[in-house]
Motif scaffolding. Structure first.
Motif, mmCIF file in Angstrom:
data_model
loop_
_atom_site.group_PDB
_atom_site.id
_atom_site.type_symbol
_atom_site.label_atom_id
_atom_site.label_comp_id
_atom_site.label_asym_id
_atom_site.label_seq_id
_atom_site.Cartn_x
_atom_site.Cartn_y
_atom_site.Cartn_z
ATOM 1 N N UNK A 117 57.194 18.881 44.131
ATOM 2 C CA UNK A 117 57.893 17.952 43.106
ATOM 3 C C UNK A 117 59.171 17.745 42.679
ATOM 4 N N UNK A 118 60.055 19.125 43.419
ATOM 5 C CA UNK A 118 61.095 19.604 43.133
ATOM 6 C C UNK A 118 62.261 18.308 42.727
ATOM 7 N N UNK A 119 62.206 17.110 43.736
ATOM 8 C CA UNK A 119 63.271 15.915 43.551
ATOM 9 C C UNK A 119 61.934 15.019 42.229
ATOM 10 N N UNK A 120 61.258 15.395 42.003
ATOM 11 C CA UNK A 120 61.061 13.994 41.579
ATOM 12 C C UNK A 120 61.235 13.142 40.271
ATOM 13 N N UNK A 121 62.024 11.759 40.984
ATOM 14 C CA UNK A 121 62.051 10.860 40.169
ATOM 15 C C UNK A 121 61.385 10.501 38.793
ATOM 16 N N UNK A 122 61.943 11.007 37.257
ATOM 17 C CA UNK A 122 60.951 10.661 36.175
ATOM 18 C C UNK A 122 62.114 9.288 35.414
ATOM 19 N N UNK A 123 62.913 9.240 35.803
ATOM 20 C CA UNK A 123 63.669 7.914 34.850
ATOM 21 C C UNK A 123 64.277 7.135 36.424
ATOM 22 N N UNK A 124 64.497 5.923 35.600
ATOM 23 C CA UNK A 124 63.529 4.867 35.171
ATOM 24 C C UNK A 124 62.563 5.493 34.506
ATOM 25 N N UNK A 125 61.428 5.637 33.734
ATOM 26 C CA UNK A 125 60.289 5.294 33.882
ATOM 27 C C UNK A 125 59.380 4.455 32.996
ATOM 28 N N UNK A 126 59.025 3.627 33.059
ATOM 29 C CA UNK A 126 58.264 2.701 32.551
ATOM 30 C C UNK A 126 56.194 2.937 32.582
ATOM 31 N N UNK A 127 56.050 2.234 31.178
ATOM 32 C CA UNK A 127 54.437 2.435 30.880
ATOM 33 C C UNK A 127 54.554 0.513 31.238
ATOM 34 N N UNK A 128 53.273 0.925 31.459
ATOM 35 C CA UNK A 128 52.490 -1.076 31.654
ATOM 36 C C UNK A 128 51.051 -0.655 29.801
ATOM 37 N N UNK A 129 51.562 -1.518 28.975
ATOM 38 C CA UNK A 129 50.735 -1.067 28.275
ATOM 39 C C UNK A 129 49.592 -2.586 28.212
ATOM 40 N N UNK A 130 47.814 -2.735 28.381
ATOM 41 C CA UNK A 130 47.802 -3.264 28.737
ATOM 42 C C UNK A 130 45.773 -3.016 27.691
ATOM 43 N N UNK A 131 45.368 -4.826 27.510
ATOM 44 C CA UNK A 131 43.923 -4.712 27.238
ATOM 45 C C UNK A 131 43.765 -5.009 25.847
ATOM 46 N N UNK A 132 42.767 -4.766 24.843
ATOM 47 C CA UNK A 132 42.798 -5.225 23.945
ATOM 48 C C UNK A 132 43.766 -4.628 22.437
ATOM 49 N N UNK A 133 44.845 -4.914 22.536
ATOM 50 C CA UNK A 133 45.835 -4.311 21.666
ATOM 51 C C UNK A 133 46.393 -6.279 21.452
ATOM 52 N N UNK A 134 47.189 -5.822 19.452
ATOM 53 C CA UNK A 134 48.111 -7.376 19.678
ATOM 54 C C UNK A 134 49.911 -6.908 20.594
ATOM 55 N N UNK A 135 50.097 -5.751 20.394
ATOM 56 C CA UNK A 135 51.304 -5.615 21.620
ATOM 57 C C UNK A 135 50.814 -4.862 23.018
ATOM 58 N N UNK A 136 51.403 -5.900 23.606
ATOM 59 C CA UNK A 136 51.176 -5.349 25.339
ATOM 60 C C UNK A 136 52.213 -5.425 26.132
ATOM 61 N N UNK A 137 52.385 -5.301 27.257
ATOM 62 C CA UNK A 137 53.614 -5.104 27.973
ATOM 63 C C UNK A 137 53.900 -4.340 29.336
ATOM 64 N N UNK A 138 55.081 -4.213 29.104
ATOM 65 C CA UNK A 138 55.748 -2.710 30.412
ATOM 66 C C UNK A 138 56.717 -3.117 29.629
ATOM 67 N N UNK A 139 56.905 -1.334 28.705
ATOM 68 C CA UNK A 139 57.440 -0.297 28.094
ATOM 69 C C UNK A 139 58.073 0.980 28.422
ATOM 70 N N UNK A 140 60.008 0.318 28.375
ATOM 71 C CA UNK A 140 60.672 1.325 28.686
ATOM 72 C C UNK A 140 59.546 3.172 28.544
ATOM 73 N N UNK A 141 59.957 4.396 28.813
ATOM 74 C CA UNK A 141 59.489 5.775 28.157
ATOM 75 C C UNK A 141 59.695 6.355 27.092
ATOM 76 N N UNK A 142 61.591 5.245 26.495
ATOM 77 C CA UNK A 142 62.349 5.805 25.351
ATOM 78 C C UNK A 142 61.364 4.671 24.370
#
Ligand code: MTE
Length: 344
Positions: A117-142
């Motif tokens: 994992x020495x060169x594992x690229x972790x930026x940019x990084x996004x997280x998809x938030x889904x399901x039973x929540x008022x706010x959902x979508x794909x968001x930057x880690x920041x």
């Protein structure tokens, strides 16, 4: 004061990496038992970490991987403060925390993640938030981390393979991040998913994978919202090393380590209990709850005791395992009335 770096440690105190990194301990012996040694790892018995002027444990030596962490994260980590929920125990050396890992996406030997994992690229990084929540979508880690104060939490990590170590994580209570998405009352569980990227993750790039990908974990909503549940973004005063689950991972200290999913790209609020990776792999051996329990043994590992890493040639550093990994006072009430032999 800084901790001893490898250069400062007399060579007599160090077991060569090749010795300890080649020792194998597989979780899913079903697929991989051949060649797997159940012998304990020999790890360097070195002086533990000391505290820096900021009061945090810090490692400033050579890390052996490319750190892709963005400037905003480094700033946030630099401002982290010691948390009040930390265990008062000596922490494992940086070399052990980052050299003895389970991260099957990068291989099944304990030394594979650090190597692959020495060169594992972790930026940019996004997280998809889904399901039973008022706010959902794909968001930057920041976006997930914006405005949150980080703290150091020193936790015992107890693996189902019957070893444990004490780790100085940096992170934020998961509840602080989940609240941003305003979960609905239908949300009874949270499901987490790790990145799938066979080009970067050699463990996903073989026909003989030990487990199915993506790696999936889940928590009941009250477990996810518990104060002890940490979304960790660093360790030892620095951004999370790739082998430990950069750039963000869970740490759930009263559960076996496999619940602490790494390199998260998906968070889903759901009404149904998620089917997790290890349950899918072998439901008789790995349950959804996975609370540390010395009274319920795994078919290959008695859970009555554990080896606290680092061990040495002269000491296996064995100690009794505590219910809920010693966090019972804080979490036992979550399971009141439940048969923990059935819900293991
Ligand atoms: N997360 C993913 N995505 N893949 C894995 O193989 N292994 C788990 C957990 N999270 C794993 C994972 C196991 S079995 C353990 S014990 C911990 O990560 C180990 O965390 P560490 O390597 O930081 O000590």
């Amino acid at each position: 004061m800084l901790i001893k770096t490898r250069k400062d440690i007399p060579s007599s105190e160090i077991t060569p990496e090749s010795v300890y990194l080649n020792r194998r301990e597989f979780m899913c012996a079903g697929a991989l038992a051949t060649g797997a040694s159940l012998a304990g790892p020999l790890l360097p018995m070195v002086a533990g970490a000391a505290e820096s002027t900021s009061g945090l444990h810090q490692y400033t030596g050579d890390v052996g991987y490319t750190d892709f962490s963005p400037a905003w994260l480094r700033d946030q980590i630099a401002a982290a403060i010691p948390g009040s929920l930390s265990a008062d125990e000596p922490v494992a050396p940086f070399e052990v925390v980052t050299g003895y890992n389970n991260f099957y996406e990068f291989g099944t030997d304990k030394g594979d993640p650090a190597e692959n994992a020495r060169e594992f690229r972790t930026a940019p990084w996004q997280v998809k938030v889904s399901g039973a929540a008022e706010v959902t979508g794909t968001f930057d880690f920041e976006h997930l981390m914006k405005g949150l104060a980080l703290e150091e939490r020193i936790y015992r990590l107890r693996c189902v393979e019957a070893w444990s170590m004490v780790v100085p994580w940096i992170g934020v209570p998961l509840i602080k991040v989940l609240e941003k998405f305003r979960p609905l009352s239908d949300a009874k569980f949270v499901r987490f998913e790790t990145l799938v990227d066979p080009e970067q993750m050699p463990g996903q790039n073989t026909r003989f994978t030990a487990i199915e990908y993506p790696y999936v974990e889940g928590l009941r909503m009250d477990e996810a919202m518990h104060d002890l549940t940490l979304l960790a973004v660093g360790v030892y005063g620095r951004a999370m090393p790739p082998q430990n689950g950069a750039p963000l991972r869970l740490v759930v200290p009263w559960k076996y380590g496999f619940k602490s999913i790494k390199s998260i790209v998906g968070i889903e609020f759901t009404a149904r209990q998620p089917r997790t990776t290890w349950e899918r792999t072998n439901a008789r051996e790995y349950g959804f709850y996975a609370n540390v329990n010395p009274e319920v043994s795994h078919p290959r590992w008695s859970q009555a005791s554990e080896r606290r890493l680092p061990t040495s040639l002269f000491s296996s550093n064995k100690r009794p395992t505590l219910p809920f990994n010693g966090y019972g006072e804080d979490v036992a009430h979550l399971y009141a009335g439940m048969d923990l032999r059935k819900y293991f």
